[in-house]
Motif scaffolding. Structure first.
Motif: not given
Length: 746
Positions: A573-575, A579-588, A635-649
């Motif tokens: 979970a920590l990794v 994984w969601m945040l950094f690779p995609k912007p640099f690859i783009l 970054m917003i998308h990643s944070i939203e998913f992480v926090l949303g995983a808790v709030s949505n559950t």
């Protein structure tokens, strides 16, 4: 992995999973067949025209003056105008007759002569002598009443204005006048409003031309109609006969005109619905024609629009039929064009699936060919609604009510009330018999395992509420995690369909790992606890999984190797977050730079650059790449998913809360109202209890709880489920179709 992709490719396609494939087409239509071609396309309803004249105002369009529907309108206007003129003439003659009848009494030297003249006038009201033109009488000047210079003006005025009229005359002539008045014996219809108005006949005696001018101006200002009354009784009789004769003719003419107008209105009213439909169709056709470009040199119309790929053959057949029916020497050219903008979204639905598609579209129309949530909403929406409603007995009531609405039957009878009373009495007897037949062991009643629902041994026990709370809470988490996993899986199918490998590797995979490392693991613990009957505290397990992952679990250990698995899942979970945040912007950024340096131009697909992920991508500008904006967005998308995983559950716990509320309300109304009233041996008390229980069941448990469960199920689908994969930023396909025209479309 390749075998899995081949298996997925071989799966049959779902009609509702993706929107229909659309294509941009161009039409070149000769002028002589344009109207017929648009009409046939409107009957077909598969082509959405683009407005090629959006920069023009409505008055600058080509066919703005083509809609003329004036035949019946002109006829009615002409009839109304003629009727109004006849009514005005009739009113003038009627006023003239009233003035003659009343004014003569003011002009004759004695009352006897006045009475005789009035009797003579009344006897000749319905005389049939030939009518002599009286319009000259209305225009001629007033004659003197005698040789002494005393003159008069006679006329008629509204009764409400008579007092102010007299005062104004007195002030204008400085008292040098004599004013006589008498109420008219008949009311006169106002031709504009159709109301009956009371009138007053007046005669003003004065001396001098200057006074006459003032009096006539005041009469004009007060809308008083002046009529000449001769002082010779013989002429008065002659004019009265002429007026009466003409009034009789006008009455006959007015009655005939009214009958003719009513007949015309009846005929129009009979065909009005059909005509209004035709008018709406014609207006829609010309409104569509105004979207087309008019080529003056070639005498043709050029149009563009979107159509489903499957409908191209039908559209071509309709255009060929329009060419043949219009006897045009030139055919209509139909060819496909390349499109830059995104096509509209079109789903073919039926009466059943349309309701669920509307629920999804209320949140946002699907992006072109992205996964459609309505496919799964058809199943999950009623299911989650039922979980929150939590009562199969009331659910049957809703089903019966829905069937009644579907069949459009609203008949109620007294037999229904009687049957309800007998049914409740039978249920009460069954309840008592079941309580007697229950076996006992000490102070605890027990039965055989219950074949449907929760075992009845929990009913009425002290641990009923804690048990049901725990059961429903855990079930809510299981259902929520399952639906959120479904949403993430659909994001994989979206990325795979659009051939966006970056979203699969750096969005789908880490999201699945993060969600299931935490809440998927929690669901696994719930299932293991149910299966083994363990007394482990899952709250303690999940909290100390983060606070003290290496500590011994003790009594909270449900299976061997649990502590090592928890450490592994926590690390995953920590990794997953970076994984969601950094690779995609640099690859783009790297792909963008390589593409415009010409090294990998032929190897890159345009789907790698998602417009939603990269607002200023090369697909738009081909020059700029705003890395900071892309990184912040990721970054917003990643944070939203992480926090949303808790709030949505946690949000899925509303399944437990609403089910508990409905259950407790049902218990309160049943035990504290119905059973309490049934305990009295009185028909009136039972009837009152039954009425209160029925009211609470219908308006609180069925109506309010239904609305509450519907809204919460809507929120779970819009927020917790659809935000995992659904963009909803498309626009709906709105073809030109006569079937879609309503009465409110102008």
């Amino acid at each position: 992995m390749e075998r899995i992709e081949k298996f997925l490719d071989n799966l049959p396609s779902m009609d509702l999973m993706r929107s229909e494939k659309m294509t941009l087409v161009q039409l070149i239509i000769p002028v002589e067949s344009a109207h017929r071609a648009i009409s046939y396309l409107g009957e077909l309803g598969f082509l959405q025209f683009r407005d090629l004249n959006s920069e023009k105002s409505p008055f600058q369009r080509t066919f703005v003056n083509q809609m003329q529907l004036a035949e019946h309108e002109h006829e009615l206007i002409e009839m109304n105008a003629n009727s109004e003129k006849l009514r005005q003439t009739y009113n003038e003659l009627l006023e003239f007759k009233l003035v003659l009848q009343k004014a003569c009494g003011f002009l004759l030297p004695s009352s006897d002569h006045a009475g005789a003249a009035e009797r003579e006038l009344s006897e000749n009201v319905f005389s049939n002598n030939d009518y002599v033109e009286t319009s000259s009488l209305l225009e001629q000047e007033m004659r003197p009443a005698d040789q002494s210079g005393l003159r008069f003006v006679s006329g008629i005025i509204c009764k409400s204005k008579a007092l102010r009229f007299e005062r104004m005359l007195f002030r204008a002539t400085r008292g040098n006048m004599l004013f006589n008045q008498a109420p008219a014996v008949e009311e006169i219809m106002d031709p504009l409003t159709g109301e009956m108005v009371e009138k007053t006949v007046f005669v003003v005696h004065f001396s001098g031309e200057q006074a006459r001018t003032k009096i006539l101006k005041i009469c004009e200002a007060f809308a008083a109609n002046c009529y000449p009354v001769p002082d010779d009784i013989t002429k008065q009789r002659q004019i009265t006969r002429e007026v009466s004769s003409h009034l009789s003719d006008l009455e006959t003419t007015l009655d005939t005109g009214i009958r003719h107008r009513n007949k015309a209105l009846t005929s129009i009213g009979y065909h009005l619905t059909q005509w209004m439909g035709m008018v709406r169709r014609e207006k829609a056709v010309y409104d569509t024609l105004n979207m087309l470009n008019f080529d003056v040199t070639k005498k043709c119309l050029v149009g563009e629009g979107w159509c489903p790929v499957f409908a191209k053959v039908q559209i071509q057949e309709a255009l060929q039929r329009a060419t043949f029916d219009s006897n045009s020497q030139l055919g209509i050219i139909f060819h496909v064009m390349d499109a830059v903008e995104s096509p509209p979204t079109y789903f073919r639905t039926n009466h059943f699936t349309n309701a669920y598609q509307e629920i999804v579209d209320a949140y946002g129309v699907a992006r072109y060919q992205e996964a459609n949530p309505a496919v799964y909403t058809v199943v999950t929406f009623p299911f989650l609604f039922a979980v929150m409603f939590g009562d199969w007995g009331h659910g049957i009531c809703l089903l019966l009510g829905a069937l009644v609405l579907i069949s459009r039957e609203s008949r109620l009878s007294t037999q229904a009330c009687l049957q309800t009373y007998l049914s409740l009495e039978a249920l009460w007897k069954c309840y008592l018999e079941g309580a007697i037949d229950a076996q006992t062991a000490g102070l605890i009643k027990f039965r055989d395992p219950y074949p449907f629902g929760v075992d009845p041994s929990w009913r009425g026990s002290r641990s009923e509420l804690p048990f049901l709370n725990s059961l429903k809470m855990k079930m809510s988490i299981l259902l929520g995690v399952a639906q959120m996993n479904l949403g993430i899986i659909l994001s994989y199918f979206n990325a795979r369909f659009f051939r966006n490998s970056l979203d699969i590797r750096f969005q789908f995979v880490p999201q699945m790992i993060f969600l299931n490392s935490l809440f998927g693991y929690l669901s696994l613990l719930v299932i293991i606890k149910w299966c083994t009957g363990s007394q482990a505290d899952l709250y303690h397990v999940m909290i100390y999984m983060f606070l003290s992952p290496t500590d011994d679990l003790g009594d909270n250990e449900l299976f061997w190797g649990q502590r090592a698995l928890q450490i592994l899942l926590l690390l995953l979970a920590l990794v997953a977050v970076p994984w969601m945040l950094f690779p995609k912007p640099f690859i783009l950024k790297k792909l963008h730079s390589e593409r415009f340096q010409g090294r990998t131009y032929g190897l890159l697909g345009t789907s790698e650059f998602d417009l939603d992920v990269e607002p200023d991508s090369a697909r738009q500008h081909h020059e700029e790449f705003n890395f900071s904006e892309v990184f912040v967005h990721q970054m917003i998308h990643s944070i939203e998913f992480v926090l949303g995983a808790v709030s949505n559950t946690a949000s899925y716990l509303r399944l437990w809360a609403l089910s508990l509320a409905h259950s407790e309300l049902s218990t309160v109304f049943y035990e504290k109202v119905l059973l309490l009233a049934w305990g009295y041996d009185s028909f009136i008390i039972r009837l009152i209890g039954l009425a209160v229980f029925a009211f609470a069941t219908a308006f609180i448990l069925l109506m309010m709880e239904t609305l509450s469960a519907f809204l919460h199920a809507l929120r779970l689908h819009w927020v917790e489920f659809q935000n995992k994969f659904y963009h909803g930023d498309g626009y709906k396909f709105k073809p030109f179709s006569f079937a879609l025209i309503t009465e409110h479309d102008d």
